[in-house]
Structure formats: C-alpha cells, structure tokens
Design an enzyme around this catalytic site. Sequence first.
Site, mmCIF file in Angstrom:
data_model
loop_
_atom_site.group_PDB
_atom_site.id
_atom_site.type_symbol
_atom_site.label_atom_id
_atom_site.label_comp_id
_atom_site.label_asym_id
_atom_site.label_seq_id
_atom_site.Cartn_x
_atom_site.Cartn_y
_atom_site.Cartn_z
ATOM 1 N N GLY A 1 13.350 -31.994 -49.135
ATOM 2 C CA GLY A 1 11.994 -32.479 -50.000
ATOM 3 C C GLY A 1 11.722 -31.318 -50.749
ATOM 4 N N ARG B 1 18.692 -36.014 -48.937
ATOM 5 C CA ARG B 1 18.709 -35.724 -47.508
ATOM 6 C C ARG B 1 19.973 -36.178 -46.757
ATOM 7 N NH1 ARG B 1 13.997 -33.677 -45.808
ATOM 8 N NH2 ARG B 1 11.924 -34.334 -47.064
ATOM 9 N N ASP C 1 16.741 -27.390 -41.205
ATOM 10 C CA ASP C 1 18.331 -28.221 -41.162
ATOM 11 C C ASP C 1 19.328 -27.936 -42.195
ATOM 12 O OD1 ASP C 1 17.352 -29.736 -38.726
ATOM 13 O OD2 ASP C 1 16.196 -31.022 -39.912
ATOM 14 N N LYS D 1 13.712 -22.730 -48.316
ATOM 15 C CA LYS D 1 12.638 -23.650 -49.053
ATOM 16 C C LYS D 1 12.183 -24.579 -48.087
ATOM 17 C CE LYS D 1 13.479 -27.588 -48.983
ATOM 18 N NZ LYS D 1 13.859 -29.010 -48.800
ATOM 19 N N THR D 2 10.893 -24.840 -48.237
ATOM 20 C CA THR D 2 9.927 -25.892 -47.465
ATOM 21 C C THR D 2 8.679 -25.658 -47.642
ATOM 22 O OG1 THR D 2 9.420 -27.246 -45.985
ATOM 23 C CG2 THR D 2 10.005 -25.278 -45.007
ATOM 24 N N ASP E 1 6.586 -26.904 -45.906
ATOM 25 C CA ASP E 1 5.893 -26.958 -44.561
ATOM 26 C C ASP E 1 5.544 -25.801 -44.180
ATOM 27 O OD1 ASP E 1 6.303 -29.761 -44.880
ATOM 28 O OD2 ASP E 1 7.829 -29.973 -43.137
HETATM 29 P P1 FBP Z 1 11.539 -30.333 -46.166
HETATM 30 O O1 FBP Z 1 11.507 -29.864 -44.858
HETATM 31 O O2 FBP Z 1 12.878 -30.848 -46.576
HETATM 32 O O3 FBP Z 1 11.204 -29.401 -46.890
HETATM 33 O O4 FBP Z 1 10.427 -31.533 -46.445
HETATM 34 C C1 FBP Z 1 9.375 -31.270 -46.140
HETATM 35 C C2 FBP Z 1 8.322 -32.655 -46.350
HETATM 36 O O5 FBP Z 1 7.556 -32.752 -47.568
HETATM 37 C C3 FBP Z 1 7.671 -33.041 -44.915
HETATM 38 O O6 FBP Z 1 6.355 -32.221 -45.373
HETATM 39 C C4 FBP Z 1 7.268 -34.479 -45.251
HETATM 40 O O7 FBP Z 1 7.225 -35.001 -43.808
HETATM 41 C C5 FBP Z 1 8.756 -34.793 -45.613
HETATM 42 O O8 FBP Z 1 9.185 -33.965 -46.351
HETATM 43 C C6 FBP Z 1 8.795 -36.212 -46.448
HETATM 44 O O9 FBP Z 1 9.948 -36.477 -46.681
HETATM 45 P P2 FBP Z 1 10.375 -37.453 -47.810
HETATM 46 O O10 FBP Z 1 10.401 -36.716 -49.167
HETATM 47 O O11 FBP Z 1 11.892 -38.035 -47.443
HETATM 48 O O12 FBP Z 1 9.659 -38.690 -48.063
#
Ligand code: FBP
Length: 552
Positions: free
Chosen positions: A79, A143, A174, A200-201, A203
């Site tokens: 993400g 992803r 991951d 990075k994230t 979250d």
């Molecule tokens: P990462 O852990 O890859 O940084 O992504 C976090 C996130 O934004 C989450 O908060 C959310 O649940 C998910 O990605 C959404 O995924 P997508 O971008 O595939 O819709």
Amino acid sequence: MKKSALQRVRASYQPKLPKALQGPVKVKYGDATESVANQAEIKELFPHTYGMPVVEFVPDEAPERVEEPFNVGIILSGGQAPGGHNVVSGIFDGLKSLNKENRLYGFLMGPSGFINHQYMELTAGVIKEYRNTGGFDIIGSGRTKLEKPEQFDAGLKILKELDIKALVIIGGDDSNTNAAVLAEYYKNIGAEIQVIGVPKTIDGDLKNEWIETSFGFDTACKVYSEVIGNIQRDCNSAKKYYHFIKLMGRSASHIALECALETQPNICIISEEVQAKRMTLDNIVSYICYVISERAKLGWNFGTVLVPEGLIEFIPSVKSLISELNDVIEEHAEEISEVEELDKLNLIYGYLSPKNADLYKSLPKNIALQLSLDRDSHGNVQVSLIETESLLSTMVEKRLEEMAEAGEYVGTFKAQHHFFGYEGRCADPTNFDADYTYALGYNAAMLINSGLTGYMSSVRNLTDHTENWIPGGIPITMMMNMERRKGEMKPVIQKALVDLHGRPYLKFASMRETIALNTLYQYPGPIQYFGPAEVCDRPSMTLLLEHDKEIY
Ligand code: FBP
C-alpha cells in the site's frame, strides 16, 4: 505537466538530514543479535544472515577510500504511504554523494516488475519531479508476494543484466520478511546481491525498539485527524448525527488511537482491547449505546465514533468464524464461485460448524458476504472492503429501539458513515515524514556502500531534533518469530499491535469517559508545511508518548 502552487514551492524543500549523515560515514558495529522469539528455528532458516550486529553510522572525519561506482534497484511494495518518493530521492542523493557514476533503477508496479523485468532508470531529471510529493506513482507499487525461488532467480537475471549490486525493498512487515528471505537466498547461492529493507506502512505496525515508526503513519493520521476534526465541528454545529468513522489499519488500531488522541472523539474502539477483554460484537454495541443514551440525557443526540478497520478480526468469536471461512472458501472455491450471491451464503453456511454458522447467520447479509469475499495474495481478509462502521450503526440502532421500548433511552439516533483510508495514503508528506523518509533512503545507500545485506534501514531518536537522529541498520532476522500462515509455520517479522500497557493507549484510556460524556472535540486543522516548528514539525502523538514526552 502543470503543477499546483503548493507543488511548485514544496518541490524546493530540502529535507533535513541527521548530522551523522551530513558527510562521509563509517560503521560502528554493535553486538551479535538474536531474533525476538523462536531463535533456534530462525537461526536454522537463515544460516547466513542470522545473528548479525546492529550497526550505526557515525561521521568519518578523514575517509581515505575512493568509492567504486555501483548500481542499485528499488521496489515499492504494498500500500502507498506518504514519503515513498523521498525514500527514492534519499537513496538517489546518497548514491550520488558516494560516486556520481552510481545509478538507480526502479522496478515497475512492485515486485512483479522485478520478476518480469520491467524497470526504468531513475535519473536526476525524473526524481526532480517527485521530491517531497506523496504517492508511489514514480514507479508504481504492487502486492505480488515475492517468496518463491523461481521468482528470486528470475529477478537475479535482471539484476545481473543491469549490473545491480543491491536491491532496496520499501515495504511493510510482509515485504520486509520477504526481503530477509531474498537476502538469505542470494547469500546462500553466492549471488553477491545485497538486499536492504525500508519500513513503510501507514498502519504503523512495523515498529519495535529499533524501528521507532514506519513512514507514512504521521502524514496519514494527520490527514484523517483534520477531516475528523472538521466532521466534529459540523456535528457540534448541527447536533443531529452520530458519525461512524472507520479508519484504515489492516490489523492494528494505531491509526484509530492516534486520531483519537488528536481529535478527542466521543468513542474510539481499540481492537487490541476488544481482543484482550474477549469482547463480543454485542459488548461493543452495548458500550456505544451506553454512551449514546448518557449523552441523550444531556440533550446531545450527536457524536463521533472511531472504528478501526481491523476490528472485525479481533472480536474472538468473529475471528474464529473467519478462520473457518478461510478453510471453507479454499476447500470449496469452485463450487462457491459457481452460485449466485445469496445461494453462496446458504452454501457456506452449510459447511460451517454450528457455533460459527449461528454467528454467520446473525450478521447482516452484506457483512456476511463481505466476509466471504476472496482473500488477498497474503491470504488475508480484505478488511477495507468490510463495512464495519455500518454493521455497528445498524446494530446500535436496533438496540436503541429496544432500549427505548423498555424505557431505558429517550433520544433520536441518525447515523452517517465514513471510511478514511485511501484519502491519506498519498498525501504530500508532513515535514516529519519528508525528513524521515529522505534520511531512511540516504541511510539505505550507506548500508549498501558498507556491504551489508539482510538489514532494515533504521533512523532513531525521532522525537529529538533531526540533527540528532541516529542512522544505522537492523538485521531483519532480529525482528522475526515463527507464525502460522496458510496452515504452515513461517518466519515473519512480528507485527506491533497497540500495547495496552503503553503510554498512547493509557493516555486515551485515562480520558475516555470524559470525552465520551462531554463534548471536548479537538480540531487539528490541515497539515502545515510552512510556519512555526511546533505546528509544522511535530511528530505523531503516539511517537511523542512512546518517548515519554507530553502531548497537550
Ligand atoms: P501496507 O501494509 O501494504 O502498507 O498497506 C496498508 C493498507 O493501507 C491497509 O491499511 C489497508 O487495509 C490495505 O492497505 C488496503 O489495501 P489495498 O491498497 O490493496 O486496497
């Protein structure tokens, strides 16, 4: 391409680097390390990259060496998170500071670009367009899970073709786990390719003693907090709605907690607490109804409720249902895919154990269906697609009606729903994230130049002045433990959930009752890039509290 006024001015912002990275550096090695748990298993799985020391960069007063030129490849994984472009500019500037001949290549659309040999060279001209901007659009992200030896071998071909000596993977837990596996694999086959990770994230769940925060969390939370503040002002003006606001964060509730500290809503559910107290969906609904009915006694039929995106998976009974659903969906995939939506529910219902089947049936149909959707490439339920905010408000409305009939509640209840996630992931980084990401990137270039592999770029002491930040590297294996994934025990980086003994949670818990039964909203306003440091450079409240600083 025409740029906005802010883009034009912001482009010339020079991110601040820690003092230690402002000139040539040398490595200071720490002691050998151990993984956080399952030491014997992790050691066996990572014989070449286990136990390496933590490293720190310190200024090298009189370097005698002339650095040989080398090439680096990068992957943006998962993400989007604000600051990704500054990681790229930091790596680029770091490489050029070592030798002007060094070159940087970006693999397109995440790990798939690496496997399928889609790439572009990132030159000064390309990078100039992206400095201090949000998004990952410079090369795109994806992803695809990089986990199989065939993928590693396919990637190795392009690395050799482009004469790349190191790969930087910018990703979450991951992707960094995969970076560690790749580093070990290349070392094992003698490929002479270094692999470096960058945390990075949005979250905020990739953190530990050494990685104080993942990048993007600060900016994303500030964007959401601005909008929550605006909603609260609206809500306090019209005094007629309860706003149920779901906030991103696949698993941990760090974002919801940070936004609660920033905005002081009437309710914020913390998934980790729900799990620890073994709360049911019913308990959560009861708590929300309690707050609503108490506020109604004061004549207030309005308020805000923050709901973390991952909540559903933390309610023990729902977790058990999801786990069984995962198996049922995988086992009967073909059969399920062939029937219509409503028949799908009946079909799945028939395969569940009685307890889970009862819960499944009690859920509103749209939620049951959302829980039964395809999993992502990591086998996770796609929680961003589940409308937990409307699930809660529907159940709350029903309960309030029952309470009203029993004479336990007098008031009006009208709900509005919001989901904040994508709005914040590509915002222009705050000064904090702009500086932090640039330093992480620059530091990654130094880790590569020091010949290290299997390390995560780390910049610490983040609540101090940027000058005093401490750059270095942490062996990724040090952050690992064994966890069950898709039915198998795997080495993975331990996810950091909200610590119920930590200061951020305790601060929120200490004011929860007061902000629930009063109207004490905070209005953080938009991110500021220019102005007093206390407004523009303040890190997240979570980080401040974790560093024993005060926030109000
Ligand atoms: P990462 O852990 O890859 O940084 O992504 C976090 C996130 O934004 C989450 O908060 C959310 O649940 C998910 O990605 C959404 O995924 P997508 O971008 O595939 O819709």
